[in-house]
Motif scaffolding. Structure first.
Motif, PDB file in Angstrom:
ATOM      1  N   PHE A  75      15.669  65.161  76.472  1.00 34.44           N
ATOM      2  CA  PHE A  75      14.887  64.401  77.446  1.00 34.44           C
ATOM      3  C   PHE A  75      13.955  63.407  76.764  1.00 34.44           C
ATOM      4  O   PHE A  75      13.837  62.250  77.186  1.00 34.44           O
ATOM      5  CB  PHE A  75      14.089  65.371  78.319  1.00 34.44           C
ATOM      6  N   THR A  79      14.160  59.408  77.053  1.00 37.00           N
ATOM      7  CA  THR A  79      13.012  58.642  77.543  1.00 37.00           C
ATOM      8  C   THR A  79      12.706  57.468  76.628  1.00 37.00           C
ATOM      9  O   THR A  79      12.507  56.333  77.084  1.00 37.00           O
ATOM     10  CB  THR A  79      11.777  59.556  77.653  1.00 37.00           C
ATOM     11  N   ILE A  98      13.965  59.599  84.821  1.00 41.75           N
ATOM     12  CA  ILE A  98      14.897  60.572  84.235  1.00 41.75           C
ATOM     13  C   ILE A  98      14.606  61.970  84.772  1.00 41.75           C
ATOM     14  O   ILE A  98      15.519  62.699  85.180  1.00 41.75           O
ATOM     15  CB  ILE A  98      14.822  60.525  82.699  1.00 41.75           C
ATOM     16  N   VAL A 102      17.013  64.586  86.932  1.00 42.27           N
ATOM     17  CA  VAL A 102      17.496  65.815  86.295  1.00 42.27           C
ATOM     18  C   VAL A 102      16.914  67.077  86.932  1.00 42.27           C
ATOM     19  O   VAL A 102      17.649  68.042  87.203  1.00 42.27           O
ATOM     20  CB  VAL A 102      17.176  65.784  84.788  1.00 42.27           C
ATOM     21  N   VAL A 130      20.941  64.569  81.697  1.00 46.27           N
ATOM     22  CA  VAL A 130      19.968  63.716  81.011  1.00 46.27           C
ATOM     23  C   VAL A 130      20.632  62.415  80.582  1.00 46.27           C
ATOM     24  O   VAL A 130      20.056  61.324  80.726  1.00 46.27           O
ATOM     25  CB  VAL A 130      19.362  64.451  79.795  1.00 46.27           C
ATOM     26  N   SER A 231      17.514  58.808  90.054  1.00 41.34           N
ATOM     27  CA  SER A 231      16.946  58.027  88.950  1.00 41.34           C
ATOM     28  C   SER A 231      16.867  56.548  89.308  1.00 41.34           C
ATOM     29  O   SER A 231      15.882  55.874  88.994  1.00 41.34           O
ATOM     30  CB  SER A 231      17.794  58.215  87.685  1.00 41.34           C
TER      31      SER A 231
END
Length: 255
Positions: A75, A79, A98, A102, A130, A231
């Motif tokens: 993650f 990011t 994100i 998720v 992810v 997202s």
């Protein structure tokens, strides 16, 4: 050497990888005017990272909490990667879209019992989600930011007519965020007719029945659609509400 992977894993692997990476670099340089390095560095990173992951997963897969820790690392990297594509000055904002994709999808799979609290399963499913959220955030963010920059006059006109800034930005850019879902939609629509995705093939090779493999693949694809939709919506909201991507460091160009 033919193996259960359906691919020959002999000495030809190294030659094939080098040739294909060089081909990608040549096309990227001469046809797309993008330079040699991005495809080459991406390929080299893939080699190193997959080697490390191959060594780690066997250990992490034995402990679900270690697996969650590894998923958290995924993650963080996602990011940074996605955030720098959209806005280098405020890259950490990408954590929101994100996570928005998720967390709900993973929660649904856990609560329904589809995703067991087991290390390998957590790494496999969360990792895919992810990755899907990262791609969608990057695509949606860049498209929305480019649209808002190109149609700034229309946004300002809407504000002059009485719209708030977020509403004016949404009016102009809402449709562009949907384009980030095209890859996931196309993959889901054509599964089984254009390609057999990795989860299906892997399960069949592992001894599962084609029916069970098809069910698992369906879960993966639909969960990725949900992840992508959430997202994309969160990315659109951030760009419209906070002006994410519109700072001086917005919309990194290199690919």
């Amino acid at each position: 050497m033919q193996t259960s992977t359906l691919l020959g894993l002999g000495p030809g692997v190294a030659a094939a990888v080098v040739i294909l990476a060089a081909l990608a670099a040549a096309v990227h340089r001469w046809a797309l005017d993008g330079g040699w390095l991005p495809p080459l560095t991406a390929s080299l990173r893939a080699v190193v990272q997959l080697a490390v992951v191959a060594l780690l997963v066997a250990q992490l897969g034995q402990n679900p909490w270690l697996a969650l820790g590894f998923a958290l690392l995924m993650f963080v990297i996602a990011t940074v990667t996605s955030g720098r594509r959209v806005d280098r000055a405020r890259w950490w904002w990408s954590a929101g879209p994100i996570a928005a994709g998720v967390l709900p999808a993973t929660a649904v799979l856990l609560v329904t019992g589809v995703l067991p609290f087991a290390g390998l399963a957590l790494i496999a499913l969360i990792g895919q989600q992810v990755g899907g959220a990262m791609t969608t955030t990057s695509l949606a963010g860049r498209r929305v930011v480019a649209e808002l920059a190109g149609r700034r006059g229309e946004v300002e006109a809407a504000v002059a007519l009485g719209f708030e800034w977020p509403a004016a930005r949404l009016l102009v850019a809402r449709h562009t965020a949907r384009e980030a879902l095209v890859p996931a939609l196309d993959q889901t629509r054509t599964v089984g007719t254009v390609t057999l995705p990795g989860a299906f093939v892997g399960m069949v090779l592992g001894g599962a029945s084609p029916v069970d493999a098809a069910i698992v693949q369906l879960v993966v694809l639909v969960s990725l659609l949900a992840v992508g939709s959430l997202s994309a919506a969160a990315t659109l909201w951030l760009c419209a509400s906070g002006g994410w991507g519109l700072s001086a460091g917005g919309l990194a160009r290199e690919v």
